[in-house]
Design a protein around this motif. Sequence first.
Motif, PDB file in Angstrom:
ATOM      1  N   VAL B 258       0.836  -1.198   0.000  1.00  0.00           N
ATOM      2  CA  VAL B 258       0.000   0.000   0.000  1.00  0.00           C
ATOM      3  C   VAL B 258       0.873   1.252   0.000  1.00  0.00           C
ATOM      4  O   VAL B 258       0.621   2.208  -0.743  1.00  0.00           O
ATOM      5  CB  VAL B 258      -0.961  -0.012   1.205  1.00  0.00           C
ATOM      6  CG1 VAL B 258      -1.644   1.335   1.381  1.00  0.00           C
ATOM      7  CG2 VAL B 258      -2.003  -1.116   1.034  1.00  0.00           C
ATOM      8  N   GLU B 259       1.950   1.231   0.810  1.00  0.00           N
ATOM      9  CA  GLU B 259       2.830   2.408   0.837  1.00  0.00           C
ATOM     10  C   GLU B 259       3.447   2.664  -0.529  1.00  0.00           C
ATOM     11  O   GLU B 259       3.513   3.806  -0.999  1.00  0.00           O
ATOM     12  CB  GLU B 259       3.925   2.222   1.891  1.00  0.00           C
ATOM     13  CG  GLU B 259       3.371   2.435   3.290  1.00  0.00           C
ATOM     14  CD  GLU B 259       4.423   2.241   4.369  1.00  0.00           C
ATOM     15  OE1 GLU B 259       5.627   2.352   4.055  1.00  0.00           O
ATOM     16  OE2 GLU B 259       4.017   1.969   5.510  1.00  0.00           O
ATOM     17  N   ARG B 260       3.880   1.601  -1.181  1.00  0.00           N
ATOM     18  CA  ARG B 260       4.501   1.776  -2.501  1.00  0.00           C
ATOM     19  C   ARG B 260       3.466   2.296  -3.498  1.00  0.00           C
ATOM     20  O   ARG B 260       3.760   3.207  -4.282  1.00  0.00           O
ATOM     21  CB  ARG B 260       5.086   0.455  -2.983  1.00  0.00           C
ATOM     22  CG  ARG B 260       5.525   0.510  -4.449  1.00  0.00           C
ATOM     23  CD  ARG B 260       6.570  -0.505  -4.782  1.00  0.00           C
ATOM     24  NE  ARG B 260       7.828  -0.177  -4.134  1.00  0.00           N
ATOM     25  CZ  ARG B 260       8.668  -1.075  -3.619  1.00  0.00           C
ATOM     26  NH1 ARG B 260       8.378  -2.362  -3.680  1.00  0.00           N
ATOM     27  NH2 ARG B 260       9.789  -0.690  -3.056  1.00  0.00           N
ATOM     28  N   ALA B 261       2.271   1.752  -3.464  1.00  0.00           N
ATOM     29  CA  ALA B 261       1.229   2.201  -4.400  1.00  0.00           C
ATOM     30  C   ALA B 261       0.919   3.675  -4.183  1.00  0.00           C
ATOM     31  O   ALA B 261       0.766   4.443  -5.142  1.00  0.00           O
ATOM     32  CB  ALA B 261      -0.032   1.356  -4.223  1.00  0.00           C
ATOM     33  N   VAL B 262       0.848   4.079  -2.935  1.00  0.00           N
ATOM     34  CA  VAL B 262       0.564   5.484  -2.622  1.00  0.00           C
ATOM     35  C   VAL B 262       1.702   6.378  -3.137  1.00  0.00           C
ATOM     36  O   VAL B 262       1.463   7.427  -3.744  1.00  0.00           O
ATOM     37  CB  VAL B 262       0.350   5.651  -1.097  1.00  0.00           C
ATOM     38  CG1 VAL B 262       0.383   7.128  -0.703  1.00  0.00           C
ATOM     39  CG2 VAL B 262      -0.968   5.005  -0.675  1.00  0.00           C
ATOM     40  N   ARG B 263       2.948   5.945  -2.916  1.00  0.00           N
ATOM     41  CA  ARG B 263       4.092   6.745  -3.391  1.00  0.00           C
ATOM     42  C   ARG B 263       4.095   6.844  -4.913  1.00  0.00           C
ATOM     43  O   ARG B 263       4.336   7.909  -5.489  1.00  0.00           O
ATOM     44  CB  ARG B 263       5.414   6.119  -2.927  1.00  0.00           C
ATOM     45  CG  ARG B 263       5.729   6.312  -1.469  1.00  0.00           C
ATOM     46  CD  ARG B 263       7.214   6.031  -1.194  1.00  0.00           C
ATOM     47  NE  ARG B 263       7.629   4.706  -1.632  1.00  0.00           N
ATOM     48  CZ  ARG B 263       7.577   3.618  -0.860  1.00  0.00           C
ATOM     49  NH1 ARG B 263       7.121   3.685   0.374  1.00  0.00           N
ATOM     50  NH2 ARG B 263       7.986   2.458  -1.320  1.00  0.00           N
TER      51      ARG B 263
END
Lengths: 286, 347, 91
Positions: B258-263
């Motif tokens: 999720v963090e990578r997708a948001v970034r």
Amino acid sequence: MRHGVNLAVGPLSFRVGSAWPGPVAALRHLYAGYPGCETADFTVRLEPVTPWRRWVRPSVAIQGDYVLPDAAPLPLAHGLVAAEMGMNLQMALGERRYLLLHAASVEKDGRALILTGESGAGKSTLAAWLGEHGWRFMGDEFALLEPETGLLFPFPRAVSLKNESIAAMAAFVAGDRFGPRLEGTPKGTIRHIRPNDQAVARMTEPARPALILFPRFGHAAEIRPVGPAEAFMRLTQASTNYVALGQRGFDALTGLVQNCRALALDYPDGAKAAELIELIWAEAAR
Amino acid sequence: MSARLLVQTLRNPTSLPADCDWTGLIAAARAEQLVGSLAFRLEGRKVPERVERLLAMHRADAGRVRVQALWEAEMARRALAPIGIPVVLLKGTAFHAAGLEAAQGRNVGDLDILVPRDSLGEVERALIAHGWERMKEADGYDDLYYRQWMHELPPLIHRERDRMADVHHTILPLTARPKPDAAALIAASIALPDGLRMLSPEDMIVHAAAHLIADGDMAGGLRNLWDIDRLLREFSRVDGFWPRLRERAGRHGLGPAVERAVRLAHDLYATPIPPSWRRWSAMDAPFKRRLLARNGWGQPTRPVTRFGFYVRGHLMRMPPMMLVRHLVTKARAKPDQSVSSTPISSE
Amino acid sequence: MAGPLYIADAEGLRTVVLEGLAVLFHPRSGQTHIVAPPAPEILDALGEGATDLDGLVARLSERFEFDSNEGRPAIAARLGELETAGLVRRS
């Protein structure tokens, strides 16, 4: 892509890219005199199935904006057929402005005759013949019905003649309008003809549909009326995008079959068909 | 690089270059399943007339896509209503049913639904009784593979409407390392007016991120990331969204995804995100390269990057020995796919 | 009343009659249906509100001359087709 050409056909336009020069050169020759276009509606790509197949037993995969996952590749010698199939595919899967009818059409006095039926019914040959005998050729593969106006737009791509029809047309079509003879394609021997100057010059000019014919080749001459409900059903089956157009498609097609007579025409040979069509037309056009 | 032009135009439709390669932009958008979204982003902008005709066609077609998607959901609702279990719409169908901003121009292929795992058999039977059929005869390796290891039933297709339905019981294959809490997904789901359900906003992001990062080879990634951008912009208007998202992602074991997708959404589509989510990661760069691997002919580019992600997609879904078994079985099955090696028993 | 209640799902339906057959466009599904009598009449009768098969037969027999015992199987069959097509649903 290494090679490419932009082509306008009727109201639509294509960009065809190819990994090889051959198919593009063949297209340029066949479509000499057609306008180009700045922005294309659809992109077709002729690509090697795998990178090395550009060189070894070259095999053309039909790619583009819209693709069929199981479309079989063609040998490079049939690159022209691949390009035509690629353009058909973009229309069939991507076009949503016009209701597409898998039909040939010709025009006289601003009114259109629609010839539709299964492959082998002879609609290409009939339309090509009429196009050289007093009618304007509008197309042999797709007719474009505009739902908002009920008008039929031309799509005068090169006519694809099969097997025996090739010799029959050679009698009155100049040699420089013929494409190369392509043996052993999925549809047998094929040769394309460039539509005549009138068909190309007037390729964006629509006509009002006046008569729908369902021709059938190889039967004793007979004309039968086709009721609007049957015509409606047969035309939904002859359309590649009827469902996708939703209510616009419904209104266009119910309107067409209510305003236009439909007849089934069985015919034993081209000369007889032409004679019958002129007779029917004289009556319908009254 | 037309994927880059596509991303720029979606992000900022006023920034069109003067000599815009329209044919290339549209080919890339079609290849990435983003042409509907692009058509809406450019609505009302000054574009050449021929381009406007094309964009108007794609906007009109979006209406048809929406009708079809909602109708498939409604037909599934009617078929499944007698069972009395929660039916959660997923992905594009859910966006349309809930009227989210992400639905604008969003293409929908199959109907994706999530149901409790112990109701799978009943759900499949009810759908089959209402005209859905198995795509292939239910035997052989593929079917076994699905039932043992996947997060969904083998796909069903409706015999009259010719539309596919994917029935999921969780959001990642069982072989994948993260184990999302499927029961929690259903428990937190939200009822729609007609009785169907959708995931909670946070779970919807978690699902989209799982789909983008943790599942598969990133095919269709730009579209999935566009979904995430639209969803984040809409959901983050509600207070407390970001901490809830972090908590929820952790609960499903998908925090890093999720963090990578948001970034990536922030990087490519300028999604507004809080400072605490802007951690730098060296591994984001290859993801971005993979997402942008598309040229102005609509062709995939960067074969090496793509192949890396293809292998990665398989590794993430399966432990290595299983992968070997799978690839060998697939390769062997290829010469005569149409003929099954074991006789088909039609119960 | 016994049996399931049926309701028409035919909002915005467009109907064109061609040679005694009704061609219907159903906006909610985007689908076209070609139906024979008494399917359009059934849709019409269900427009008054939900009812079961008996109620439907009663409504139709008020409007049309037919023997309700003989007509019933035909009505049930058309009703089933309309339900499969999604133009009628159980309420």
